[in-house]
Scaffold this active site. Sequence first.
Site, PDB file in Angstrom:
ATOM      1  N   TYR A  53     114.448 -26.706   2.952  1.00 16.83           N
ATOM      2  CA  TYR A  53     114.752 -27.526   4.127  1.00 16.83           C
ATOM      3  C   TYR A  53     113.813 -27.137   5.261  1.00 16.83           C
ATOM      4  CZ  TYR A  53     119.042 -29.005   1.743  1.00 16.83           C
ATOM      5  OH  TYR A  53     119.948 -29.520   0.858  1.00 16.83           O
ATOM      6  N   HIS A 128     118.723 -25.377  -7.248  1.00 11.75           N
ATOM      7  CA  HIS A 128     118.634 -26.629  -6.499  1.00 11.75           C
ATOM      8  C   HIS A 128     118.456 -27.875  -7.368  1.00 11.75           C
ATOM      9  CE1 HIS A 128     117.314 -28.210  -2.268  1.00 11.75           C
ATOM     10  NE2 HIS A 128     118.062 -29.083  -2.901  1.00 11.75           N
ATOM     11  N   SER A 208     124.953 -35.550   1.036  1.00 13.45           N
ATOM     12  CA  SER A 208     124.867 -36.899   1.618  1.00 13.45           C
ATOM     13  C   SER A 208     126.186 -37.645   1.438  1.00 13.45           C
ATOM     14  CB  SER A 208     123.709 -37.694   0.998  1.00 13.45           C
ATOM     15  OG  SER A 208     122.462 -37.210   1.406  1.00 13.45           O
ATOM     16  N   PRO A 209     127.318 -37.031   1.835  1.00 12.14           N
ATOM     17  CA  PRO A 209     128.619 -37.665   1.626  1.00 12.14           C
ATOM     18  C   PRO A 209     128.835 -38.919   2.463  1.00 12.14           C
ATOM     19  CG  PRO A 209     128.865 -35.743   3.022  1.00 12.14           C
ATOM     20  CD  PRO A 209     127.447 -35.737   2.523  1.00 12.14           C
ATOM     21  N   GLY A 212     123.572 -40.524   3.333  1.00 11.60           N
ATOM     22  CA  GLY A 212     122.209 -40.087   3.619  1.00 11.60           C
ATOM     23  C   GLY A 212     121.881 -40.183   5.094  1.00 11.60           C
TER      24      GLY A 212
END
Length: 287
Positions: A53, A128, A208-209, A212
């Site tokens: 990130y 990941h 991304s619940p 997004g």
Amino acid sequence: MQQRVLGDLKVSAIGLGGMPMSIEGRPDRERSVATIHAALDAGVTLIDTADAYHRDAGEVGHNESLIAQALKSWGGDTSSVVVATKGGHLRPGDGSWTVNGDPAYLKQAARDSATRLGVEAIGLYQFHRPDPKVPYAESVGALAELLDEGVIARAGISNATVAQIDEANEVLGGRLVSVQNQFSPKFLSSRDELDHCAELGIAFLPWSPLGGISNASELGSRHAAFAEVAKAHDVSPQQVALAWELSLSEVVLPIPGASRPTSIQDSVKAADLVLTTDELERLTTAG
């Protein structure tokens, strides 16, 4: 804040996703730190990040370092806060994503993440994304070694299939505590993995619940049923989406991303939002 189980721990039912604070379009550091502090003030005890990130080349772990700084500068007790990070997905700095599931690489990446986070053992470390060039069992085997060596306290996987969940749990000797897959009203393809985690008692962390970074604000306009239920409760469609996800199983731990204090302050209220059986059925049918 409602609590849910993550391995041997209980954490807040709503976590904080750190990705928006470090990639393209990220806010300044002051606002990012304020966002993390707002989450902590609201009772969030699970923060999700990854060494990938970041935005530019040469700043691997940008988000991990940001979170470490914010935790250090917060005035409260952070001993119950779990920072979950990930390794095996990389950003060269040109906007693309690559993967590296080499066990030796993963073990070094975990040690580097621990250093950036300023911890002796990472609270939760997740592989990941699968690397097609490396047998999955070998990649996950690195996490087993990291557990045995005390570099990480708990192990998880991300972007996994049902078969990979079972394989990872076997390689880890039953020590798999989490699966982090994409899931939202917009993206329902991981429902099988969610249900499988529920059967096994493994935490399922939807990434991304809300659909997004670029779509979260439009959740209500894209999904009418969520907007209508939100109107009935005088809350945001985003709160409704998170409350619906929480209702699907006790193992679900949404980690909505945020880059503004107001965003995470709104999201955490989903843990207390009570939807009727009819509303939940309607939302599930609409999805």
